[in-house]
Structures are given as structure tokens and as C-alpha cells.
Motif scaffolding. Sequence first.
Motif, PDB file in Angstrom:
ATOM      1  N   ALA A 110     -29.209  18.575   6.561  1.00 53.14           N
ATOM      2  CA  ALA A 110     -29.639  18.214   7.913  1.00 53.14           C
ATOM      3  C   ALA A 110     -28.603  17.317   8.585  1.00 53.14           C
ATOM      4  CB  ALA A 110     -30.999  17.527   7.861  1.00 53.14           C
ATOM      5  N   THR A 111     -28.071  16.370   7.840  1.00 49.87           N
ATOM      6  CA  THR A 111     -27.038  15.480   8.379  1.00 49.87           C
ATOM      7  C   THR A 111     -25.783  16.273   8.712  1.00 49.87           C
ATOM      8  OG1 THR A 111     -27.898  13.655   7.064  1.00 49.87           O
ATOM      9  CG2 THR A 111     -25.651  13.433   7.887  1.00 49.87           C
ATOM     10  N   TYR A 112     -25.418  17.219   7.857  1.00 54.50           N
ATOM     11  CA  TYR A 112     -24.247  18.054   8.106  1.00 54.50           C
ATOM     12  C   TYR A 112     -24.410  18.832   9.412  1.00 54.50           C
ATOM     13  CZ  TYR A 112     -20.984  21.897   7.887  1.00 54.50           C
ATOM     14  OH  TYR A 112     -20.010  22.812   8.210  1.00 54.50           O
ATOM     15  N   ILE A 113     -25.585  19.406   9.629  1.00 50.24           N
ATOM     16  CA  ILE A 113     -25.824  20.193  10.834  1.00 50.24           C
ATOM     17  C   ILE A 113     -25.597  19.343  12.079  1.00 50.24           C
ATOM     18  CG2 ILE A 113     -27.612  21.371  12.187  1.00 50.24           C
ATOM     19  CD1 ILE A 113     -28.817  22.260   9.466  1.00 50.24           C
ATOM     20  N   VAL A 114     -26.192  18.166  12.105  1.00 48.34           N
ATOM     21  CA  VAL A 114     -26.087  17.291  13.278  1.00 48.34           C
ATOM     22  C   VAL A 114     -24.647  16.810  13.481  1.00 48.34           C
ATOM     23  CG1 VAL A 114     -26.843  15.089  14.247  1.00 48.34           C
ATOM     24  CG2 VAL A 114     -28.505  16.599  13.149  1.00 48.34           C
ATOM     25  N   GLU A 115     -23.988  16.372  12.414  1.00 49.42           N
ATOM     26  CA  GLU A 115     -22.620  15.868  12.536  1.00 49.42           C
ATOM     27  C   GLU A 115     -21.637  16.971  12.931  1.00 49.42           C
ATOM     28  OE1 GLU A 115     -21.753  13.875   8.872  1.00 49.42           O
ATOM     29  OE2 GLU A 115     -23.006  12.153   9.393  1.00 49.42           O
ATOM     30  N   GLU A 116     -21.783  18.151  12.358  1.00 56.01           N
ATOM     31  CA  GLU A 116     -20.899  19.269  12.685  1.00 56.01           C
ATOM     32  C   GLU A 116     -21.087  19.682  14.144  1.00 56.01           C
ATOM     33  OE1 GLU A 116     -18.150  22.471  11.477  1.00 56.01           O
ATOM     34  OE2 GLU A 116     -18.593  20.456  10.799  1.00 56.01           O
ATOM     35  N   ALA A 117     -22.326  19.726  14.599  1.00 53.38           N
ATOM     36  CA  ALA A 117     -22.584  20.083  16.000  1.00 53.38           C
ATOM     37  C   ALA A 117     -21.953  19.057  16.936  1.00 53.38           C
ATOM     38  CB  ALA A 117     -24.084  20.182  16.250  1.00 53.38           C
ATOM     39  N   ARG A 118     -22.169  17.798  16.665  1.00 51.99           N
ATOM     40  CA  ARG A 118     -21.591  16.760  17.519  1.00 51.99           C
ATOM     41  C   ARG A 118     -20.070  16.847  17.548  1.00 51.99           C
ATOM     42  NH1 ARG A 118     -25.586  12.051  15.540  1.00 51.99           N
ATOM     43  NH2 ARG A 118     -27.247  12.482  17.036  1.00 51.99           N
ATOM     44  N   LYS A 119     -19.467  17.020  16.371  1.00 53.75           N
ATOM     45  CA  LYS A 119     -18.005  17.072  16.285  1.00 53.75           C
ATOM     46  C   LYS A 119     -17.451  18.254  17.082  1.00 53.75           C
ATOM     47  CE  LYS A 119     -16.058  18.764  12.651  1.00 53.75           C
ATOM     48  NZ  LYS A 119     -15.603  19.020  11.285  1.00 53.75           N
ATOM     49  N   LEU A 120     -18.017  19.447  16.879  1.00 50.63           N
ATOM     50  CA  LEU A 120     -17.472  20.630  17.540  1.00 50.63           C
ATOM     51  C   LEU A 120     -17.761  20.645  19.032  1.00 50.63           C
ATOM     52  CD1 LEU A 120     -18.167  23.352  14.839  1.00 50.63           C
ATOM     53  CD2 LEU A 120     -16.003  22.261  15.418  1.00 50.63           C
ATOM     54  N   PHE A 121     -18.946  20.212  19.437  1.00 55.87           N
ATOM     55  CA  PHE A 121     -19.251  20.202  20.862  1.00 55.87           C
ATOM     56  C   PHE A 121     -18.394  19.166  21.585  1.00 55.87           C
ATOM     57  CE2 PHE A 121     -22.755  22.827  19.682  1.00 55.87           C
ATOM     58  CZ  PHE A 121     -23.080  23.547  20.815  1.00 55.87           C
ATOM     59  N   ARG A 122     -18.154  18.021  20.976  1.00 54.41           N
ATOM     60  CA  ARG A 122     -17.281  17.015  21.604  1.00 54.41           C
ATOM     61  C   ARG A 122     -15.843  17.505  21.668  1.00 54.41           C
ATOM     62  NH1 ARG A 122     -20.075  11.929  18.677  1.00 54.41           N
ATOM     63  NH2 ARG A 122     -21.745  11.675  20.206  1.00 54.41           N
ATOM     64  N   ARG A 123     -15.388  18.179  20.627  1.00 52.88           N
ATOM     65  CA  ARG A 123     -14.021  18.697  20.617  1.00 52.88           C
ATOM     66  C   ARG A 123     -13.816  19.717  21.735  1.00 52.88           C
ATOM     67  NH1 ARG A 123     -12.651  21.964  15.550  1.00 52.88           N
ATOM     68  NH2 ARG A 123     -12.814  19.947  14.540  1.00 52.88           N
ATOM     69  N   ASN A 124     -14.838  20.499  22.024  1.00 51.87           N
ATOM     70  CA  ASN A 124     -14.697  21.593  22.988  1.00 51.87           C
ATOM     71  C   ASN A 124     -15.242  21.266  24.372  1.00 51.87           C
ATOM     72  OD1 ASN A 124     -13.563  23.335  21.039  1.00 51.87           O
ATOM     73  ND2 ASN A 124     -15.588  23.733  20.219  1.00 51.87           N
ATOM     74  N   LYS A 125     -15.600  20.031  24.647  1.00 53.72           N
ATOM     75  CA  LYS A 125     -16.244  19.686  25.918  1.00 53.72           C
ATOM     76  C   LYS A 125     -15.339  19.873  27.132  1.00 53.72           C
ATOM     77  CE  LYS A 125     -15.142  14.805  25.932  1.00 53.72           C
ATOM     78  NZ  LYS A 125     -15.638  13.463  25.943  1.00 53.72           N
ATOM     79  N   ASP A 126     -14.042  19.835  26.954  1.00 48.92           N
ATOM     80  CA  ASP A 126     -13.126  19.936  28.087  1.00 48.92           C
ATOM     81  C   ASP A 126     -12.548  21.338  28.286  1.00 48.92           C
ATOM     82  OD1 ASP A 126     -13.420  17.223  28.711  1.00 48.92           O
ATOM     83  OD2 ASP A 126     -11.924  16.669  27.204  1.00 48.92           O
ATOM     84  N   LEU A 127     -13.088  22.330  27.620  1.00 49.88           N
ATOM     85  CA  LEU A 127     -12.583  23.690  27.787  1.00 49.88           C
ATOM     86  C   LEU A 127     -12.881  24.193  29.191  1.00 49.88           C
ATOM     87  CD1 LEU A 127     -13.609  25.363  24.405  1.00 49.88           C
ATOM     88  CD2 LEU A 127     -11.363  24.546  25.094  1.00 49.88           C
ATOM     89  N   ASP A 128     -11.920  24.921  29.776  1.00 56.84           N
ATOM     90  CA  ASP A 128     -12.086  25.449  31.128  1.00 56.84           C
ATOM     91  C   ASP A 128     -12.063  26.974  31.179  1.00 56.84           C
ATOM     92  OD1 ASP A 128     -12.236  22.933  32.262  1.00 56.84           O
ATOM     93  OD2 ASP A 128     -10.057  22.796  32.505  1.00 56.84           O
ATOM     94  N   ASP A 129     -11.379  27.593  30.241  1.00 60.01           N
ATOM     95  CA  ASP A 129     -11.217  29.043  30.240  1.00 60.01           C
ATOM     96  C   ASP A 129     -12.536  29.733  29.888  1.00 60.01           C
ATOM     97  OD1 ASP A 129     -10.231  31.601  30.198  1.00 60.01           O
ATOM     98  OD2 ASP A 129      -9.088  31.361  28.345  1.00 60.01           O
ATOM     99  N   ALA A 130     -12.995  30.625  30.752  1.00 63.71           N
ATOM    100  CA  ALA A 130     -14.289  31.291  30.575  1.00 63.71           C
ATOM    101  C   ALA A 130     -14.324  32.117  29.288  1.00 63.71           C
ATOM    102  CB  ALA A 130     -14.595  32.179  31.772  1.00 63.71           C
ATOM    103  N   LYS A 131     -13.221  32.786  28.953  1.00 64.22           N
ATOM    104  CA  LYS A 131     -13.199  33.609  27.734  1.00 64.22           C
ATOM    105  C   LYS A 131     -13.311  32.747  26.485  1.00 64.22           C
ATOM    106  CE  LYS A 131     -10.701  37.110  25.151  1.00 64.22           C
ATOM    107  NZ  LYS A 131     -11.639  36.955  24.101  1.00 64.22           N
TER     108      LYS A 131
END
Length: 121
Positions: free
Chosen positions: A32-53
Motif C-alpha cells: 500500500a505504501t509503495y502504491i502511494v509513493e510510486e504514484a506521487r513520484k511519477l505524477f510529480r515527475r510528469n506534472k510539467d508535460l505539455d506534449d499531448a502524445k
Amino acid sequence: MASARRSTVLRLYRDILRRGRHWKDGAEPAEATYIVEEARKLFRRNKDLDDAKIIHDKIKECESRVELAEHYGNPYPRMYYAQPGVIYKSGNKARKKINPEYMHSYYDEDEFGLSDAKDTK
């Protein structure tokens, strides 16, 4: 269109956090901790993406990982088996390894130093 992508991404993020809180009814706290931490890490890493594809590809990757975690009851990435040393041909392109759609964020060369594990084009 950007608002539709934003709502999709936020819906996925909330859904993943909810699944993490209720993963196997608390029987596996490490998962459960892995799920939450992995989601936070990946969503924060990708928050500034602009390309629709790229955004579309990341959404598909996220959905694939969620489906696999639910199906197998294991939130950790499932490695794709490829026989060592074999070169796979795809059309006119030869690839050292084939990585499925749900593994692209896992092989981030900046974090893991695995640039040779990515698909060669």
C-alpha cells in the motif's frame, strides 16, 4: 481539450491513492505504501508535460499498471521476459530489448541509470 486531460489525470491520481489506502484491506502495508509513493513520484515527475502524445502515453501506461496490479494482486512492475542476448526484429528495426507500455516510467535513465534498457529506435 487540456481540461479534459487534466480531469482524466486527476481522476487517475485520486483513484490510485484510493486503491493504495484500501489495498487488500490493509493486509499488505508495504505494498500500500509503495502504491502511494510510486504514484506521487511519477505524477510529480510528469506534472510539467505539455506534449499531448506524451501525456496520452503516460495515461495509458498508468491505466495499464493499475489493471495489472488489480489482476495479479501485485502492485510492483511486472518485468517483461526476453531471452538474454537475443535481438528482436520489428519491421525494419532491430531492438535489443522489448519493453511493454507499462514499463516506460520504470526505466527512467536519470533515476536508474538504465538507458540501455530502453527501446532503441
